[in-house]
Design a protein around this motif. Structure first.
Motif, PDB file in Angstrom:
ATOM      1  N   ARG A 221       0.822  -1.215   0.000  1.00  0.00           N
ATOM      2  CA  ARG A 221       0.000   0.000   0.000  1.00  0.00           C
ATOM      3  C   ARG A 221       0.856   1.264   0.000  1.00  0.00           C
ATOM      4  NH1 ARG A 221      -3.640  -1.672   5.276  1.00  0.00           N
ATOM      5  NH2 ARG A 221      -4.243  -3.752   4.562  1.00  0.00           N
ATOM      6  N   GLU A 355     -10.806   0.096   7.534  1.00  0.00           N
ATOM      7  CA  GLU A 355     -10.650  -0.552   6.231  1.00  0.00           C
ATOM      8  C   GLU A 355     -10.760   0.453   5.095  1.00  0.00           C
ATOM      9  OE1 GLU A 355     -13.674  -3.498   6.370  1.00  0.00           O
ATOM     10  OE2 GLU A 355     -12.525  -4.869   7.666  1.00  0.00           O
ATOM     11  N   ARG A 356     -11.501   1.531   5.336  1.00  0.00           N
ATOM     12  CA  ARG A 356     -11.632   2.570   4.307  1.00  0.00           C
ATOM     13  C   ARG A 356     -10.290   3.232   4.021  1.00  0.00           C
ATOM     14  NH1 ARG A 356     -16.221   5.334   2.974  1.00  0.00           N
ATOM     15  NH2 ARG A 356     -17.177   3.275   3.280  1.00  0.00           N
ATOM     16  N   GLU A 359      -8.515   0.912   1.776  1.00  0.00           N
ATOM     17  CA  GLU A 359      -9.154   0.918   0.462  1.00  0.00           C
ATOM     18  C   GLU A 359      -8.693   2.101  -0.374  1.00  0.00           C
ATOM     19  OE1 GLU A 359     -13.660   1.407  -1.435  1.00  0.00           O
ATOM     20  OE2 GLU A 359     -13.402   1.021   0.711  1.00  0.00           O
ATOM     21  N   ASN A 360      -8.390   3.203   0.292  1.00  0.00           N
ATOM     22  CA  ASN A 360      -7.989   4.412  -0.419  1.00  0.00           C
ATOM     23  C   ASN A 360      -6.489   4.488  -0.683  1.00  0.00           C
ATOM     24  OD1 ASN A 360     -10.190   6.767  -0.828  1.00  0.00           O
ATOM     25  ND2 ASN A 360     -10.800   5.405   0.831  1.00  0.00           N
TER      26      ASN A 360
END
Length: 494
Positions: A221, A355-356, A359-360
């Motif tokens: 990430r 989790e957002r 996700e981003n």
């Protein structure tokens, strides 16, 4: 073959004049660069010369550059064919015209593309590594096989930047340093993986277009933002579900209740105290040392960056979320009767906001940009007055590509260009053991403008008459602009 070995030819050897090494090559063998060979007494470029086919852009599927196709021998059609410099050869010893100066008619405009492989001692790569982890201090030496090949430059938004190569490493150090630097640059430019070690820092495996591997761990990430930006982005999604949020970041750690985003949402103070240097409200610098832990710091326990809670403000049961800028690390705490944070299971209501963050986060990648300066020798292959080519490029009369891929031309003097190596066909770069890299360059302009440049008009040949032998046809990448576009070039007022 060394320069010493090249000094004593025998009758069955031929001399290669494609670079300063000037190898003598025996029959059936290749020179030190593996690019030129002695075939029946003739000097032959052993790699195929690459041309790009545009027809795929008209509804066809994209075909990978891996597994190249042999040319079927069809006549080259000017509107849909671009001649690259990959496999074309060089202009050494510099005064010679470029290996291919090809004319074609595009949309009623007579065009010319000048094609040559440049020998670059003044070159390197800029490497962008998507990671929050600390790789090494700024200006630290980057090594391959123990040899210095570059240094760490400034950290950017969610990325660490390296500058590798350059003439000082290629020619200014020991023979081994130059050889290792040249080989590392060649591997990186041709999409291969290279392991780098950083003085005072970490080990990282870099491969263009692939995730970096830091100390054996593959990054997944790229941060959504700094700690402050993460607070601002997700403040509303945390509001009402938790009393305080700390986003841990080596650069700017964010505290929700102090941050303007929390203030506008009406969040009351929590009595939380941060270590580090307070900047503006809710933003803290230097909460810990750089490292490979939470948010690019050296911590594994986020509570170590907190001071004692203010008993005049804090209260038992206060709910605290601590999270990193990638969502990779997250922990939930509640204050006990002594106002000490006690870690508890992450509540269901906070799972989605955490989790957002993940996700981003975009996928972590390594980006390799080749950078080189097109010097007088290369430009002399285009025109007898090299400065005219420089001016033509700066005036947007001439469009520059590298293996058919678009380049960025740096402002200022000379023709210093950068190109994303993933946008070229595979193995588009070569080397010579001087040491230097060999990179393809194409200059495309109107034929009338080329004549005004003082170009080598006697060497212009129509595309349709280009010999078929020894060429490889590859599909043009759909995300690369088509180089033969007259509208891209400004019209000359000459």
């Amino acid at each position: 073959m060394s320069l010493e070995e090249a000094s004593a030819p025998t009758d069955d050897k031929i001399r290669c004049d494609a670079c300063p090494v000037m190898c003598f090559i025996k029959p059936g063998a290749v020179g030190a660069c593996d690019r030129y060979g002695n075939v029946d007494g003739n000097l032959v470029r052993v790699d195929p010369h690459v041309v790009l086919d545009r027809t795929i852009s008209h509804g066809g599927e994209l075909v990978s550059f891996a597994g190249p196709r042999e040319w079927d021998g069809d006549i080259l059609h000017p509107p849909g064919t671009f001649v690259t410099a990959i496999g074309a050869g060089t202009t050494y010893p510099d005064y010679k015209p470029a290996p291919f100066i090809v004319s074609s008619e595009v949309d009623g405009v007579d065009m010319v593309t000048v094609v040559t492989e440049g020998i670059f001692s003044y070159c390197g790569v800029k490497v962008k590594i998507d990671t929050d982890r600390f790789l090494g201090p700024e200006t630290a030496t980057v090594r391959v096989e123990g040899e210095a090949v570059g240094h760490v430059t400034s950290g950017e938004y969610g990325s660490q930047m390296l500058s590798l190569g350059g003439v000082h490493h290629l020619t200014g150090g020991s023979k081994k340093e130059g050889r290792v630097t040249c080989d590392a640059l060649l591997q990186l430019c041709n999409g291969k993986a290279v392991e780098l070690t950083i003085d005072g820092g970490e080990s990282v495996v870099v491969q263009a277009g692939k995730p970096p591997i830091v100390n054996g761990v593959t990054e997944t990430r790229m941060r959504v933002g700094c700690g402050s930006a993460t607070i601002g982005i997700f403040a509303k999604q945390w509001h009402g579900k938790v009393d305080e949020v700390v986003v841990v970041d080596d650069h700017i750690t964010g505290v929700l209740s102090e941050h303007q985003a929390g203030k506008l949402l009406g969040m009351p103070p929590t009595g939380l105290k941060m270590k580090g240097r307070r900047s503006t409200p809710g933003r803290y610098f230097q909460v810990a040392q750089p490292g490979t832990g939470w948010g690019g710091t050296n911590i594994s326990d986020p509570l170590t960056i907190l001071g004692p809670f203010d008993p005049k403000v804090a209260y038992p049961g206060l709910r605290l979320l601590m999270v990193s800028t990638t969502g990779e690390h997250a922990a939930y705490y509640e204050l006990d009767a002594g106002l000490q944070p006690v870690e508890m299971a992450m509540p269901e209501r906070l799972l989605e906001p955490v989790e957002r963050i993940a996700e981003n986060c975009e996928p972590a990648l390594s980006t390799v940009l080749f950078i080189g300066g097109a010097g007088g020798s290369l430009r002399a292959g285009v025109t007898e007055n090299p400065v005219r080519l420089t001016r033509s490029v700066k005036d947007a009369l001439t469009y520059v590509t590298c293996g058919g891929a678009p380049v960025y031309i740096w402002p200022g003097g000379g023709i210093t260009f950068m190109v994303d190596v993933t946008r070229l066909p595979e193995n588009a770069f070569g080397y010579v053991p001087t040491p230097a890299l060999v990179a393809p360059l194409e200059f495309t302009l109107r034929l009338s403008d080329y004549k005004e440049l003082g170009g080598h008009m006697d060497y212009v040949q129509p595309l349709s008459e280009l010999a078929r032998d020894g060429r490889l046809k590859l599909p043009q990448r759909l995300d690369n602009p088509w180089p033969l576009a007259p509208e891209r070039m400004r019209r000359s007022h000459g």
